[in-house]
Design an enzyme around this catalytic site. Structure first.
Site, PDB file in Angstrom:
ATOM      1  CB  SER A 190       6.035  -5.686   4.023  1.00 16.69           C
ATOM      2  OG  SER A 190       6.265  -4.501   5.411  1.00 16.69           O
ATOM      3  CE  LYS A 239       2.989  -2.209   5.686  1.00 17.46           C
ATOM      4  NZ  LYS A 239       3.406  -3.671   6.004  1.00 17.46           N
TER       5      LYS A 239
END
Length: 824
Positions: free
Chosen positions: A709, A752
């Site tokens: 990511s 996140k």
């Protein structure tokens, strides 16, 4: 007369003249072998041996001599075929009658061999010749002397092991001057088989006899030492048992004098308890069999009886038919969940759906076992999320809402299958597994059992506890769960199992497949503030002995604790910080310095707790070239990280630092390849790609980092460093990239985004395919952030790089980014 063959293997001694032959009566010996020089009493009772002794006593020329030889099989009657051929010529020195037999004393003179056996009128006779020793070999005198000394020493050791006084042994051995005499006496008294003693007698070489005798002595000493160890061990064990029995008898006598009884451990009381337990028929038959075996043992003090009584106690104490009545009231359940937990709206909705399904199933089922089983049947819930987010307490609230007993089984670090299935009864100190222990503790057949931290189960040579859970968590199998200790099927189908875990990766695939996941994300700062005000502060006041009103913590002080003294997805560290404030206030109040403590500002918090040891990442204060804000996920929740890239003169190398994993390194190489392949469109001067090194670094180098990511942040950092264009400091981003620049979806979006929100980031770039994940975010977070959903890397670059605009046309075609701003 025909000669019988010799069995000694050595033959007659070589002499210059023929040995003298004698015809002597034969005395058959059982379980003993005589040697020359030995004087020993012999008991004579069998008919043939009595006739042989009488024949020797009547003989005139041989002076009461006979041929004493051992039988091959002591159990048989003596026959000429069952005798060895080598024996001794012995003289009868004394005769004494007793009853139907004789007691004689034989003085053994010489070794002889029987050339022929005959039997006339019931008397066995043998034609014998003397067997002389073989002469010693040349230069064998020293070896024979050494062997003689060794045999003499070992004979003393052996006699001492057999219980004889050492001084008497040494005196006796010292009288045996000759090696032959030493061998004969030691071999006679040595505890050997008849065949082994006979082999020593038939050996004509004295040095060989010494060697064999020395080997036998060493072996017999080892046997004697082992017997001594065994005897000592047995005496110690018997002494301990006798002591235990003596103490138990004393205890019984004391209880009797006091008017007390040991009914609590009696077989009769166990039988009554087992009758009331409501055991299934098959189980009851097995238990009755074991109970009858206990009664046949009589006294209950033996270890086996104690073990069996412990097993029966466990069987009697388990809740075979005891259950708590279920009441599934959804309004009451919502009230309990809202009262005991703040936020977690998605989790509460999923739990209420879970309970609603069980209510409908229960309403269609009559009262009793079937109803309880219907409420329990269904998917096993898995609460998955960071520590401190309320997973275990939500499970406890479910038990409260259902009116069921609550059992928590901590599995973190468990590496033994016996933690789940128990130990087998044969082991000392055996116990059932933790699940049945919990069932006995709450006394209910239908509790809510929370299997805590199942992602931290270990594997060792003692088995895999995760595999043992497969049967426990399968509604189709757990109705007949068999614990190793119990050895009987126990019905777990009415138990409502709830599991908790922090990470998905730590749960084996087959086990994860049996559960339905409910995700727990971290709390926002607003939610933490409200949780601290409603729950944490009152609880810490109570735990630290403070009355209501003795400690006041203002909102600015709470915000300082949340932002500067904690860094977590949950609220555990926040509660510890509040507890630290409460303890400092309690100390000053206890010493009468103050009557009431007020903490009104961030400065007051810093004065009390000192400087913060937690340094959370915050957004950059200004734009910089080559520095990008990325987002990442940890078991403690989400957070941001700064990806740095720089270009310097060199040889064209690509340097990666910051303890990056293989996947993250591959993302960096893919990003650099994309930048080089599209340098013209990205505004990268050609001279920057030649004769320059590119260095990519992710700070916090002591922390391992990996995952795909970070592809978008790395690519943007490299393009910014190569083109010299600064990156916006108010934007955070995440996403995986391909070599063509396509942005792929990733996981952990909620955590996140919450981490970026805590760090003060107002705008976030996400993969377009993760748009649906935004629905999981709290409303206040969605309304305060601006989201940019991108499908291609060029879109992300155009959004976050300052200065000259990039061309809109890319290799994928003409695209524009979508700006996604969700309102509440």
């Amino acid at each position: 007369m025909s000669r019988a063959p010799l069995f000694s293997g050595t033959g007659l001694a070589n002499t210059s003249r023929m040995p003298e032959r004698r015809s002597l009566p034969v005395l058959a010996l059982r379980d003993t072998v005589l040697y020359p020089g030995i004087a020993t009493p012999i008991t004579v009772g069998r008919l043939k041996t009595l006739r042989a002794v009488e024949a020797a006593l009547r003989a005139e020329g041989e002076e009461k001599r006979l041929f004493a030889v051992a039988q091959r099989d002591a159990a048989e009657e003596p026959t000429t075929e069952g005798l060895y051929h080598v024996g001794v010529v012995a003289r009868i020195t004394q005769v004494q009658r007793f009853g139907a037999g004789l007691q004689i004393i034989l003085s053994c003179e010489t070794r002889a061999t029987a050339l022929q056996y005959t039997e006339v009128s019931g008397v066995m006779r043998a034609v014998t010749v003397e067997l002389a020793d073989l002469p010693p070999m040349i230069d064998a005198a020293a070896n024979e002397e050494a062997l003689t000394r060794e045999v003499r020493d070992q004979a003393v050791v052996y006699g001492r092991r057999r219980g004889a006084p050492e001084d008497v042994l040494r005196q006796f051995v010292s009288t045996l001057h000759d090696g032959k005499e030493l061998v004969n006496h030691v071999a006679f008294y040595l505890d050997l088989e008849t065949a082994e003693k006979q082999a020593l007698l038939e050996t004509l070489s004295n040095d060989q006899r010494l060697e064999r005798l020395n080997e036998h002595l060493h072996h017999q000493i080892e046997i004697a030492e082992a017997q001594e160890r065994i005897r000592t061990s047995v005496e110690e064990e018997l002494g301990e048992r006798q002591r235990e029995m003596y103490l138990r008898e004393q205890l019984r006598a004391i209880q009797k004098e006091l008017g007390e009884s040991d009914e609590e451990v009696s077989a009769e009381r166990l039988e009554q308890k087992l009758e009331k337990a409501g055991l299934p028929e098959e189980t009851a038959r097995e238990v009755r069999r074991e109970l009858n075996r206990l009664k046949r043992m009589g006294r209950e003090t033996s270890p086996e009886a104690q073990q069996l009584m412990s097993w029966l106690e466990w069987v009697a104490d388990l809740p075979w038919n005891e259950r708590t009545p279920d009441h599934v009231d959804l309004d009451e359940a919502r009230r309990i969940l809202d009262e005991e937990h703040y936020a977690l709206g998605d989790v509460k909705d999923r739990v209420l759906e879970f309970l609603a399904v069980r209510k409908l199933r229960a309403d269609q089922t009559p009262e009793g076992d079937a109803r309880s089983r219907a409420i329990s049947r269904g998917p096993i819930l898995l609460f998955l999320g960071p520590p401190g987010t309320g997973k275990t307490s939500i499970a406890e609230s479910i038990a409260h809402a259902l009116g069921r007993k609550y059992v928590r089984v901590a599995l973190g670090g468990a590496r033994d299958e016996a933690d789940i299935r128990g130990h087998r009864r044969t082991y000392v100190g055996a116990l059932p597994g933790r699940i049945l222990q919990g069932m006995k503790r709450v006394g209910s057949k239908n509790p809510v059992v929370v299997l805590d931290e199942i992602d931290k189960l270990g594997v060792s040579y003692q088995g895999d506890p995760a595999s043992a859970l497969l049967e426990v968590l399968d509604p189709a199998q757990n109705h007949g769960f068999v614990d190793h200790y119990l050895g009987l099927p126990f019905d777990l189908s009415e138990v409502l199992f709830i599991c908790t875990a922090n990470l998905r990766d730590g749960i084996p695939g087959p086990l994860f497949d049996r559960m339905e996941t409910i995700a727990f994300a971290g709390y926002t700062e607003v939610e933490k503030h409200e949780i601290a005000r409603r729950y944490l502060l009152p609880r810490q006041l109570d735990e630290n002995g403070l009355r209501e009103g003795q400690l006041a913590v203002a909102d600015p002080a709470l915000r300082e604790l949340i932002t500067s003294y904690t860094r977590e997805a949950g609220v555990r560290q926040l509660e510890r910080s509040i507890g630290a404030l409460a303890r400092k206030a309690a100390r000053r109040i206890a010493t009468n310095e103050i009557e009431r403590a007020e903490i009104l500002s961030a400065l007051s918090v810093r004065e009390l707790l000192g400087r913060s040891l937690v340094r959370p990442e915050r957004r950059l204060l200004r734009d910089a070239a080559g520095v990008v804000t990325g987002m990442y996920y940890t078991p403690m929740g989400g957070d941001i990280m700064h990806v740095e890239a720089t270009v310097m003169p060199g040889k064209g190398e690509f340097i990666l630092t910051g303890q990056l994993g293989d996947v993250m390194k591959e993302s960096g190489r893919a990003a650099l390849s994309y930048a080089r392949a599209h340098a013209g469109g990205l505004g990268i001067p050609a001279r920057r790609l030649q004769g320059h090194d590119v260095h990519l670094h992710v700070p916090a180098g002591a922390v391992p980092k990996d995952g795909p990511s970070a592809g978008v942040p790395i690519a943007v950092a490299l393009v910014s460093a190569l083109s010299g264009r600064p990156v916006r400091s108010d934007v955070a981003m995440t996403g995986e990239i391909t070599l063509r620049g396509t942005v792929l979806p990733i996981g952990g979006i909620k955590e996140k985004v919450l981490g970026a929100h805590r760090a003060g980031i107002p705008e976030i770039i996400l993969p377009a395919e993760n748009e649906a994940d935004l629905d999981d975010l709290p409303v206040d977070v969605r309304s305060s952030l601006q989201f940019h959903l991108v499908e291609h890397l060029d879109q992300a670059i155009a959004l976050c790089l300052r200065a000259r605009p990039l061309r809109a046309e890319t290799d994928e075609g003409e695209e524009t980014s979508r700006t996604y701003a969700r309102a509440s």
